[in-house]
Design an enzyme around this catalytic site. Structure first.
Site, mmCIF file in Angstrom:
data_model
loop_
_atom_site.group_PDB
_atom_site.id
_atom_site.type_symbol
_atom_site.label_atom_id
_atom_site.label_comp_id
_atom_site.label_asym_id
_atom_site.label_seq_id
_atom_site.Cartn_x
_atom_site.Cartn_y
_atom_site.Cartn_z
ATOM 1 C CG ASP A 1 86.800 11.859 -32.645
ATOM 2 O OD1 ASP A 1 86.330 11.623 -33.770
ATOM 3 O OD2 ASP A 1 87.939 12.315 -32.469
ATOM 4 C CG MET B 1 96.028 5.392 -27.284
ATOM 5 S SD MET B 1 96.013 6.239 -28.888
ATOM 6 C CE MET B 1 97.462 7.320 -28.717
ATOM 7 C CE LYS C 1 90.455 8.384 -37.030
ATOM 8 N NZ LYS C 1 89.711 9.642 -37.083
ATOM 9 C CG ASP D 1 94.425 19.834 -25.930
ATOM 10 O OD1 ASP D 1 94.009 20.887 -25.431
ATOM 11 O OD2 ASP D 1 95.108 19.798 -26.972
#
Length: 260
Positions: free
Chosen positions: A41, A175, A63, A96
């Site tokens: 990632d 986020m 992503k 995690d």
């Protein structure tokens, strides 16, 4: 007599931590170094690339907002494909993997195809941020609970706010750094006192961690502006009040310099 039977493959979901390679667990490092295929990632330190075996097949599948190297369906298909070829596959995720890492979706596809797997836990950005700020998320008599929320979708999902009126603890929002005013408004509407401290921590775990402290009332009026382009975490609750009172903000890079 030779056999064409392929040995069963195996998938290791490795949690890489919040970024810096020295926060990777020993178990996670071992799985990476013995992998035949690695699907990794975004939000990982470039040092991770040095751990990847030279003969392993490496695929970037990260992503980010509006920038997806692979769709989730494509990632699922790749996991099944390589495992069915008998490969030792590492699915390397940031933080995690069990916290907003779409781990459940990928586990489900493996279980559907009868593919064996393991989950290697890692250091979460949630606790890393608290460590960088020099605070505890739980404080006796002040914070007995922790809620972790997804800032991308929480404003659209009323179910996530149920019970917030009587919440007694620390709220962590991942986020959500671009929606600070909206989040403050909703928290106040749900009964959280407008004098409650709010802290935005950025680039946690690295050498240049920064933070901005405020209150829900001030955040509702002005928001909290990010200082960097890196990922941010919002901490809300009385557990972070000491940060409002610190006049001398010790730069983490100074601390790191003393340790090296």
């Amino acid at each position: 007599m030779s056999s064409n039977k392929t040995e069963p493959g195996f998938v290791s979901f490795v949690s890489g931590g919040p970024g810096p390679i020295d926060l990777l667990t020993l178990r996670g490092r071992g799985r990476i170094e013995s992998a035949e295929v690695i699907l990794y990632d975004a939000l990982l330190d470039p040092g991770f690339l040095e751990l990847f075996p030279e003969n392993a097949e490496i695929l970037y599948v990260g992503k980010r907002a509006k920038e997806h190297a692979r769709t989730q369906d494509e990632i699922n298909s790749l996991l099944v494909k390589y495992a069915n070829e008998g490969k030792r596959v590492v699915r390397l995720k940031g933080g995690d993997a069990s916290i907003f890492g779409r781990l459940a979706e990928e586990i489900q596809i493996l279980e559907t195809h009868g593919i064996a797997f393991e989950v290697v836990p890692g250091v979460s950005s949630v606790t890393t941020g608290a460590a960088d700020l020099g605070i505890s998320l739980t404080v006796r008599g002040i914070s007995r609970q922790i809620i972790i929320l997804d800032g991308h979708t929480i404003l659209e999902d009323e179910r996530s706010w149920i019970g917030m009126e009587n919440f007694f603890g620390t709220i962590v929002i991942l986020m959500g750094s671009k929606k600070t005013k909206e989040l403050a408004e909703r928290l106040i509407q749900k009964g959280i006192k407008d004098s409650t401290p709010v802290v935005l921590a950025e680039n946690v775990g690295g050498k240049k961690t920064t933070y901005t402290s405020s209150t829900l009332a001030d955040t509702l009026l002005d928001g909290i502006q990010k200082q960097t382009s890196g990922p941010g975490i919002l901490y809300v609750g009385e557990a972070v009040r000491p940060l409002l009172n610190r006049k001398d903000k010790i730069q983490k890079q100074t601390i790191m310099a003393l340790l090296t």
